[in-house]
Motif scaffolding. Structure first.
Motif, mmCIF file in Angstrom:
data_model
loop_
_atom_site.group_PDB
_atom_site.id
_atom_site.type_symbol
_atom_site.label_atom_id
_atom_site.label_comp_id
_atom_site.label_asym_id
_atom_site.label_seq_id
_atom_site.Cartn_x
_atom_site.Cartn_y
_atom_site.Cartn_z
ATOM 1 N N THR A 11 0.864 -1.573 0.073
ATOM 2 C CA THR A 11 -0.034 0.243 -0.151
ATOM 3 C C THR A 11 0.824 1.516 0.191
ATOM 4 O O THR A 11 0.599 1.881 -0.412
ATOM 5 C CB THR A 11 -1.064 0.004 1.232
ATOM 6 O OG1 THR A 11 -0.070 -0.213 2.293
ATOM 7 C CG2 THR A 11 -1.793 -0.531 1.038
ATOM 8 N N ASP A 12 2.193 1.092 0.666
ATOM 9 C CA ASP A 12 2.624 2.465 0.688
ATOM 10 C C ASP A 12 3.983 2.416 -0.524
ATOM 11 O O ASP A 12 4.580 3.939 -0.231
ATOM 12 C CB ASP A 12 3.598 2.439 2.298
ATOM 13 C CG ASP A 12 2.696 2.181 3.062
ATOM 14 O OD1 ASP A 12 1.897 3.082 3.132
ATOM 15 O OD2 ASP A 12 2.816 1.927 4.481
ATOM 16 N N VAL A 13 4.269 1.200 -1.085
ATOM 17 C CA VAL A 13 5.326 1.487 -2.552
ATOM 18 C C VAL A 13 5.084 1.658 -3.889
ATOM 19 O O VAL A 13 4.178 0.198 -3.670
ATOM 20 C CB VAL A 13 6.447 0.503 -1.863
ATOM 21 C CG1 VAL A 13 7.966 1.009 -2.370
ATOM 22 C CG2 VAL A 13 7.155 0.987 -0.602
ATOM 23 N N TYR A 14 4.905 2.345 -4.473
ATOM 24 C CA TYR A 14 4.806 1.670 -6.148
ATOM 25 C C TYR A 14 5.588 0.696 -6.568
ATOM 26 O O TYR A 14 6.886 0.619 -6.122
ATOM 27 C CB TYR A 14 5.077 2.845 -6.982
ATOM 28 C CG TYR A 14 4.682 3.305 -8.090
ATOM 29 C CD1 TYR A 14 2.893 3.185 -8.359
ATOM 30 C CD2 TYR A 14 6.217 2.511 -9.407
ATOM 31 C CE1 TYR A 14 2.912 2.748 -9.724
ATOM 32 C CE2 TYR A 14 5.493 2.687 -10.640
ATOM 33 C CZ TYR A 14 4.197 1.842 -11.206
ATOM 34 O OH TYR A 14 3.568 2.362 -11.770
ATOM 35 N N GLN A 15 4.800 -0.786 -6.921
ATOM 36 C CA GLN A 15 5.174 -1.723 -7.520
ATOM 37 C C GLN A 15 5.959 -1.763 -9.241
ATOM 38 O O GLN A 15 5.882 -1.190 -9.376
ATOM 39 C CB GLN A 15 4.586 -3.098 -6.918
ATOM 40 C CG GLN A 15 4.578 -2.975 -5.501
ATOM 41 C CD GLN A 15 5.876 -3.058 -4.563
ATOM 42 O OE1 GLN A 15 6.969 -3.740 -4.667
ATOM 43 N NE2 GLN A 15 6.124 -2.543 -3.545
ATOM 44 N N PRO A 16 6.460 -2.634 -8.953
ATOM 45 C CA PRO A 16 6.773 -2.369 -10.601
ATOM 46 C C PRO A 16 6.325 -2.452 -11.240
ATOM 47 O O PRO A 16 5.476 -3.755 -11.315
ATOM 48 C CB PRO A 16 8.267 -3.537 -10.837
ATOM 49 C CG PRO A 16 8.694 -4.276 -9.295
ATOM 50 C CD PRO A 16 7.554 -3.928 -8.803
ATOM 51 N N ALA A 17 6.006 -1.899 -12.305
ATOM 52 C CA ALA A 17 5.226 -1.997 -13.403
ATOM 53 C C ALA A 17 5.562 -1.826 -14.821
ATOM 54 O O ALA A 17 7.047 -2.061 -14.750
ATOM 55 C CB ALA A 17 3.834 -0.786 -13.105
ATOM 56 N N GLU A 18 4.566 -1.860 -16.364
ATOM 57 C CA GLU A 18 5.324 -1.590 -17.653
ATOM 58 C C GLU A 18 5.842 -0.443 -17.162
ATOM 59 O O GLU A 18 7.601 -0.052 -18.602
ATOM 60 C CB GLU A 18 3.660 -0.777 -17.923
ATOM 61 C CG GLU A 18 2.953 -2.285 -18.617
ATOM 62 C CD GLU A 18 1.421 -2.767 -17.379
ATOM 63 O OE1 GLU A 18 1.930 -1.879 -16.725
ATOM 64 O OE2 GLU A 18 1.151 -3.742 -17.758
ATOM 65 N N ASP A 19 6.182 1.199 -16.736
ATOM 66 C CA ASP A 19 6.725 2.062 -16.904
ATOM 67 C C ASP A 19 8.452 1.949 -16.276
ATOM 68 O O ASP A 19 9.085 1.686 -17.105
ATOM 69 C CB ASP A 19 6.542 3.175 -16.412
ATOM 70 C CG ASP A 19 5.361 2.702 -15.228
ATOM 71 O OD1 ASP A 19 5.544 2.038 -14.178
ATOM 72 O OD2 ASP A 19 4.695 3.936 -14.405
ATOM 73 N N SER A 20 7.783 1.098 -15.323
ATOM 74 C CA SER A 20 9.688 0.243 -14.410
ATOM 75 C C SER A 20 10.513 -0.078 -15.447
ATOM 76 O O SER A 20 11.551 -0.077 -15.654
ATOM 77 C CB SER A 20 9.157 -0.308 -13.077
ATOM 78 O OG SER A 20 8.218 0.301 -12.531
ATOM 79 N N ARG A 21 9.461 -1.304 -16.121
ATOM 80 C CA ARG A 21 10.139 -2.228 -16.934
ATOM 81 C C ARG A 21 11.096 -1.623 -18.757
ATOM 82 O O ARG A 21 11.783 -1.423 -18.562
ATOM 83 C CB ARG A 21 9.729 -3.792 -17.253
ATOM 84 C CG ARG A 21 9.414 -3.986 -15.833
ATOM 85 C CD ARG A 21 7.940 -5.375 -16.777
ATOM 86 N NE ARG A 21 7.896 -6.138 -15.222
ATOM 87 C CZ ARG A 21 6.850 -6.219 -14.677
ATOM 88 N NH1 ARG A 21 5.917 -5.023 -15.212
ATOM 89 N NH2 ARG A 21 6.277 -6.492 -13.386
ATOM 90 N N LEU A 22 9.958 -0.414 -18.691
ATOM 91 C CA LEU A 22 10.507 0.199 -19.916
ATOM 92 C C LEU A 22 12.001 1.413 -19.350
ATOM 93 O O LEU A 22 13.138 1.231 -20.378
ATOM 94 C CB LEU A 22 9.583 1.020 -20.435
ATOM 95 C CG LEU A 22 9.724 1.621 -21.364
ATOM 96 C CD1 LEU A 22 9.342 1.083 -22.971
ATOM 97 C CD2 LEU A 22 8.622 2.811 -22.137
ATOM 98 N N LEU A 23 12.062 1.623 -18.397
ATOM 99 C CA LEU A 23 13.066 2.543 -18.256
ATOM 100 C C LEU A 23 13.929 1.636 -18.429
ATOM 101 O O LEU A 23 15.318 1.737 -18.480
ATOM 102 C CB LEU A 23 12.005 2.891 -16.861
ATOM 103 C CG LEU A 23 14.038 4.160 -16.421
ATOM 104 C CD1 LEU A 23 14.036 5.239 -17.545
ATOM 105 C CD2 LEU A 23 13.316 4.574 -15.345
ATOM 106 N N ALA A 24 13.628 0.276 -17.689
ATOM 107 C CA ALA A 24 15.041 -0.631 -16.814
ATOM 108 C C ALA A 24 16.058 -0.880 -18.049
ATOM 109 O O ALA A 24 17.020 -1.029 -18.709
ATOM 110 C CB ALA A 24 15.033 -1.671 -16.034
ATOM 111 N N ASP A 25 14.851 -1.571 -19.299
ATOM 112 C CA ASP A 25 14.718 -2.055 -20.664
ATOM 113 C C ASP A 25 16.207 -1.062 -21.032
ATOM 114 O O ASP A 25 16.887 -1.067 -21.640
ATOM 115 C CB ASP A 25 14.303 -1.877 -21.083
ATOM 116 C CG ASP A 25 13.808 -3.797 -20.976
ATOM 117 O OD1 ASP A 25 14.037 -4.076 -19.955
ATOM 118 O OD2 ASP A 25 12.922 -3.542 -21.581
#
Lengths: 192, 66
Positions: A11-25
């Motif tokens: 509830t308190d921390v944004y978990q990895p989503a499509e945006d996270s993966r796109l940035l990491a890639d």
């Protein structure tokens, strides 16, 4: 990890989503780092992007977040973390690259819900309430030939962000994008 | 935090260098898990909580959304 801690994280921390993966890639694909290079991820949340860069490039990765739950989760996953407001506690010219998946959703002030998840998502009325101060502050901590990797959404206005980046002395290029029914996500590479 | 991180950490207020005071180390001595970072310019101090330096400016430190 205790179940109660896990529930707090959800509830308190944004978990990895499509945006996270796109940035990491995009960062792992573009970054040409040596072992003595430092990379900063601002607003790391779960630590996912920082962890990917640390695993897939030779660079030493530092991750910062405003949110105490986020820095604890990221550190628990082995990421070096600092609790910080954007780039304010870092030395001049310290980083070969800075990555940021900012809070970018335009939000009606009437609908702000004032918790950590809102801080992770809301970019204020125009979606750029965090992006604009970041663009002003980041040149100080970036090495002269360093690059910034910034995730932006069509909801935020990519052209507006590119214009602000230009005012901060950066040239911008799109290095990755992904379309969804309601938005297109773009990773901008900013350099001087 | 690793002690080498001090090379790139600065006071968020005036970018002064930070000095580590009263450090506590983990069992193998590789990480600083407690102590205080003090600005050599303005004297403001920043805590290290469970191995994580809290370098929020003092006026943001107490801010805790529900």
């Amino acid at each position: 990890m205790k179940l109660s801690d896990r529930r707090d994280i959800e509830t308190d921390v944004y978990q990895p989503a499509e945006d996270s993966r796109l940035l990491a890639d995009a960062v792992c694909d573009r970054l040409e780092a040596d072992t003595d290079d430092l990379v900063l991820e601002v607003g790391t949340g779960s630590g996912y992007v920082a962890g990917r860069i640390a695993d897939e490039t030779p660079a030493r990765v530092i991750a910062s977040d405003l949110n105490p739950h986020a820095v604890r989760q990221a550190r628990g996953d082995g990421v070096e973390t600092v609790r910080a407001d954007l780039v304010s506690p870092f030395a001049d010219d310290a980083f070969a690259a800075v990555a940021f998946n900012p809070p970018y959703l335009p939000t009606d002030p009437e609908n702000e819900w004032d918790d950590w998840m809102e801080r992770a998502l809301s970019g204020g009325e125009d979606g750029r309430a965090v992006i604009d101060p970041f663009l002003e502050a980041v040149p100080r901590v970036l090495a002269p030939d360093g690059a910034v990797y910034l995730l932006v959404s069509s909801l935020t206005g990519v052209d507006e962000v590119v214009e602000r980046a230009g005012e901060a002395g950066f040239s911008a290029g799109a290095v990755a994008d992904h379309s969804f029914p309601f938005e297109t996500l773009t990773v901008l590479e900013l350099f001087r | 935090m690793k002690e080498s991180l001090l090379d790139i950490l600065r006071c968020p207020l005036d970018k002064g260098e930070l000095e580590l005071e009263d450090p506590e180390y983990d069992d193998d001595g590789e990480e600083v898990i407690g102590g205080t970072l003090v600005c050599t310019d303005c004297g403001e101090s920043y805590p290290i909580d469970d191995g994580i330096p809290n370098l929020l400016p003092p006026d943001m430190r107490e801010e805790t959304p529900a």
